[in-house]
Design a protein around this motif. Structure first.
Motif, PDB file in Angstrom:
ATOM      1  N   ASN A 414      26.968  46.934  79.960  1.00  0.00           N
ATOM      2  CA  ASN A 414      28.403  47.176  79.763  1.00  0.00           C
ATOM      3  C   ASN A 414      28.883  46.816  78.361  1.00  0.00           C
ATOM      4  O   ASN A 414      30.061  46.498  78.157  1.00  0.00           O
ATOM      5  CB  ASN A 414      29.242  46.414  80.798  1.00  0.00           C
ATOM      6  CG  ASN A 414      28.947  46.846  82.215  1.00  0.00           C
ATOM      7  OD1 ASN A 414      28.620  48.003  82.461  1.00  0.00           O
ATOM      8  ND2 ASN A 414      29.048  45.913  83.154  1.00  0.00           N
ATOM      9  N   SER A 415      27.996  46.892  77.395  1.00  0.00           N
ATOM     10  CA  SER A 415      28.401  46.641  76.018  1.00  0.00           C
ATOM     11  C   SER A 415      29.420  47.690  75.582  1.00  0.00           C
ATOM     12  O   SER A 415      29.242  48.885  75.845  1.00  0.00           O
ATOM     13  CB  SER A 415      27.187  46.697  75.087  1.00  0.00           C
ATOM     14  OG  SER A 415      27.597  46.728  73.728  1.00  0.00           O
ATOM     15  N   GLU A 418      27.256  49.720  72.778  1.00  0.00           N
ATOM     16  CA  GLU A 418      25.875  50.160  72.962  1.00  0.00           C
ATOM     17  C   GLU A 418      25.664  50.574  74.416  1.00  0.00           C
ATOM     18  O   GLU A 418      25.987  49.808  75.337  1.00  0.00           O
ATOM     19  CB  GLU A 418      24.904  49.034  72.598  1.00  0.00           C
ATOM     20  CG  GLU A 418      23.435  49.368  72.766  1.00  0.00           C
ATOM     21  CD  GLU A 418      23.013  50.529  71.894  1.00  0.00           C
ATOM     22  OE1 GLU A 418      22.817  51.636  72.424  1.00  0.00           O
ATOM     23  OE2 GLU A 418      22.881  50.309  70.674  1.00  0.00           O
ATOM     24  N   THR A 419      25.113  51.758  74.627  1.00  0.00           N
ATOM     25  CA  THR A 419      24.890  52.254  75.997  1.00  0.00           C
ATOM     26  C   THR A 419      23.429  52.498  76.316  1.00  0.00           C
ATOM     27  O   THR A 419      23.087  52.760  77.463  1.00  0.00           O
ATOM     28  CB  THR A 419      25.667  53.564  76.217  1.00  0.00           C
ATOM     29  OG1 THR A 419      25.185  54.565  75.290  1.00  0.00           O
ATOM     30  CG2 THR A 419      27.163  53.361  76.002  1.00  0.00           C
ATOM     31  N   ARG A 420      22.539  52.421  75.348  1.00  0.00           N
ATOM     32  CA  ARG A 420      21.152  52.841  75.553  1.00  0.00           C
ATOM     33  C   ARG A 420      20.388  51.955  76.534  1.00  0.00           C
ATOM     34  O   ARG A 420      19.404  52.410  77.130  1.00  0.00           O
ATOM     35  CB  ARG A 420      20.421  52.903  74.211  1.00  0.00           C
ATOM     36  CG  ARG A 420      20.839  54.063  73.327  1.00  0.00           C
ATOM     37  CD  ARG A 420      20.182  54.017  71.964  1.00  0.00           C
ATOM     38  NE  ARG A 420      20.725  52.946  71.124  1.00  0.00           N
ATOM     39  CZ  ARG A 420      20.313  52.682  69.887  1.00  0.00           C
ATOM     40  NH1 ARG A 420      19.339  53.415  69.348  1.00  0.00           N
ATOM     41  NH2 ARG A 420      20.869  51.710  69.186  1.00  0.00           N
ATOM     42  N   ASP A 422      21.724  50.554  79.315  1.00  0.00           N
ATOM     43  CA  ASP A 422      22.510  50.440  80.539  1.00  0.00           C
ATOM     44  C   ASP A 422      21.781  50.966  81.772  1.00  0.00           C
ATOM     45  O   ASP A 422      22.031  50.515  82.890  1.00  0.00           O
ATOM     46  CB  ASP A 422      23.833  51.193  80.397  1.00  0.00           C
ATOM     47  CG  ASP A 422      24.905  50.374  79.700  1.00  0.00           C
ATOM     48  OD1 ASP A 422      24.681  49.159  79.504  1.00  0.00           O
ATOM     49  OD2 ASP A 422      25.951  50.954  79.337  1.00  0.00           O
ATOM     50  N   ASN A 423      20.890  51.941  81.595  1.00  0.00           N
ATOM     51  CA  ASN A 423      20.287  52.639  82.742  1.00  0.00           C
ATOM     52  C   ASN A 423      18.802  52.328  82.832  1.00  0.00           C
ATOM     53  O   ASN A 423      18.002  52.896  82.084  1.00  0.00           O
ATOM     54  CB  ASN A 423      20.507  54.151  82.606  1.00  0.00           C
ATOM     55  CG  ASN A 423      19.907  54.930  83.766  1.00  0.00           C
ATOM     56  OD1 ASN A 423      19.397  54.357  84.736  1.00  0.00           O
ATOM     57  ND2 ASN A 423      19.963  56.251  83.670  1.00  0.00           N
TER      58      ASN A 423
END
Length: 465
Positions: A414-415, A418-420, A422-423
């Motif tokens: 949950n930054s 930055e989303t890389r 998250d999954n």
């Protein structure tokens, strides 16, 4: 560069700077190398005499007769029986050719090594000197770089809760090398054992007298274990014990030839559990190793080793171990000592709540800073398939509550920037276990930490310019 365990720091630091400048001057002058030729028995050079198919090295030819035509050999290294255990021919991000021995975790480890033929014989533990230009300890593990017969000669040994030390034969030093490329020396005479890491030196009692007439191994010990993980640029073997003056000159020469930097002003210790260690990465692409590639002018230690942050009284955790595992590496000579910390997954997986893990983190950082004036940077953690909700709660506490650290990086769950990571089912960034990262995932960590230690620049790829 000198770290804990060495004396006369200020004088040695000045000597290091002068010698580094002298080595650079030698390299720029472009004259023929002034390497020692007498009693040279073997010389393996990165990018020279290498037989490789699709990058995998099956033979690395000895070049020593070009400098000392003794009529013996050549003593060519081979690995033809086990193609899966062949190392790689590489050119690093600085443009220097070498042979790379990759790392993997436990059963995933490729365990690459090369065999020394029996033609290289008559090596006496009290009359041998080895010079190695190579990257230092990739992780806190026991690693043997070269073994003669039954004798593991030049090693990086990690014992107890201490960082890896440079070891020669049966003797350990108190030199704690960084993972940066360096010139290492392992020498034995009838009077003493000498250890050299660039311009830091130590002597111990002589080795027990042993003569090897049965070849040996490069990147493994005599039992085909304790594999070395890193890049070897040059490896020279002499059938003689060199004097301190000879070692000084040879180290300076090799440092100039291979662009070995020794006059660091910044030092970074990367501490954490398996994500700092680099589990899931290939081709040496942990985030600390990627950071060395981007910023070779900074000294890097990777002290990643699986385990909990822990707390006071909890044995086997970073809290209980790091008075030695980390604090011994603080170097008061350098203007800047940084501690990059990435941990908490193992605490959470042991049933500790997100908030309690954050409290452990604050206690840990406060303890380190009470011992030395570390500049501490902490990181939020990636998502995973095990405890995604608690991971998110831990990261939220770091963002919202802060702590005694100097800076924070935020590539985690949950930054806002930055989303890389998250999954955990995205196999571009996550390993198949949905916990650890791929090389691209570790690049994300290197991106964030790198912007703290220095301005963003240089290639993010191993084979980049």
């Amino acid at each position: 560069m000198q770290l804990a365990g060495n004396t006369n720091r200020a004088g040695s630091w000045r000597r290091l700077q002068l010698a580094s400048l002298a080595a650079l001057t030698v390299g720029l002058a472009g004259r023929a190398p002034a390497l020692i030729t007498n009693n040279l028995a073997a010389d393996w050079q990165g990018g020279v005499g290498v037989t490789a198919s699709r990058g995998r090295v099956s033979q690395w030819n000895d070049q020593h007769r070009l400098l000392n035509n003794d009529g013996l050999g050549p003593h060519n290294l081979t690995q033809t029986a086990l193609p899966a255990q062949q190392p790689y021919a590489v050119t690093d991000a600085r443009g220097y050719a070498g042979v790379m021995f990759p790392w993997g975790y436990l059963s995933a480890s490729p365990d690459t090594y090369l065999k020394i033929p029996t033609t290289l014989s008559g090596l006496h533990s009290q009359n041998t000197t080895v010079y190695l230009v190579a990257t230092g300890p990739l992780t806190p593990q026991n690693q043997t770089v070269i073994a003669f017969g039954s004798l593991a000669w030049l090693n990086f040994y990690q014992t107890g809760n201490f960082p890896p030390v440079l070891a020669v034969g049966a003797s350990n030093s108190t030199l704690y090398p960084t993972l940066n490329p360096a010139v290492f020396v392992a020498s034995g005479s009838s009077n003493e054992t000498t250890f050299r890491w660039n311009y830091s030196a130590q002597t111990n009692a002589p080795q027990p007298p042993v003569v090897s007439n049965s070849g040996g191994l490069v990147a493994a010990n005599p039992s085909s274990s304790y594999f070395y993980f890193g890049i070897i640029y040059r490896l020279l073997v002499y059938k003689s014990a060199h004097t301190p003056a000879q070692m000084d000159a040879q180290v300076a020469e090799l440092a100039g030839l291979y662009g070995v930097l020794t006059n660091f002003t910044k030092h970074v210790v990367c501490r954490g559990a398996s994500t700092s260690e680099g589990v899931g990465s290939t081709m040496l692409q942990s985030y600390p190793f990627q950071l060395w590639q981007r910023y070779p002018e900074i000294a890097w230690h990777n002290q990643g080793l699986g385990g909990q942050i822990g707390t006071n009284g909890l044995a086997g955790t970073m809290y209980s171990q790091d008075a030695t595992m980390v604090d011994l590496l603080f170097n008061p000579v350098l203007p800047e000592n940084w501690l990059f910390f990435l941990g908490g997954l193992d605490d959470i997986n042991a049933g500790v709540s997100g908030r309690a893990t954050w409290q452990r983190l604050t206690n840990y950082v406060a303890t380190r800073k009470a011992v030395h004036p570390w500049k501490v940077v902490v990181s939020t953690i990636q998502n995973d398939v095990l405890e995604p909700t608690i991971n998110a709660a831990y990261d939220a506490c770091i963002r919202t509550n802060g702590g005694p650290w100097d800076r924070m990086v935020d590539p985690g769950v949950n930054s806002p920037i930055e989303t890389r990571l998250d999954n955990p089912t995205n196999t571009t960034y996550f390993s198949s276990d949905g916990v650890h990262l791929t090389n691209a995932g570790y690049q994300v960590l290197a991106d964030h930490f790198g912007q703290i230690i220095n301005v963003p620049r240089r290639s993010t790829g191993f084979f980049g310019p």
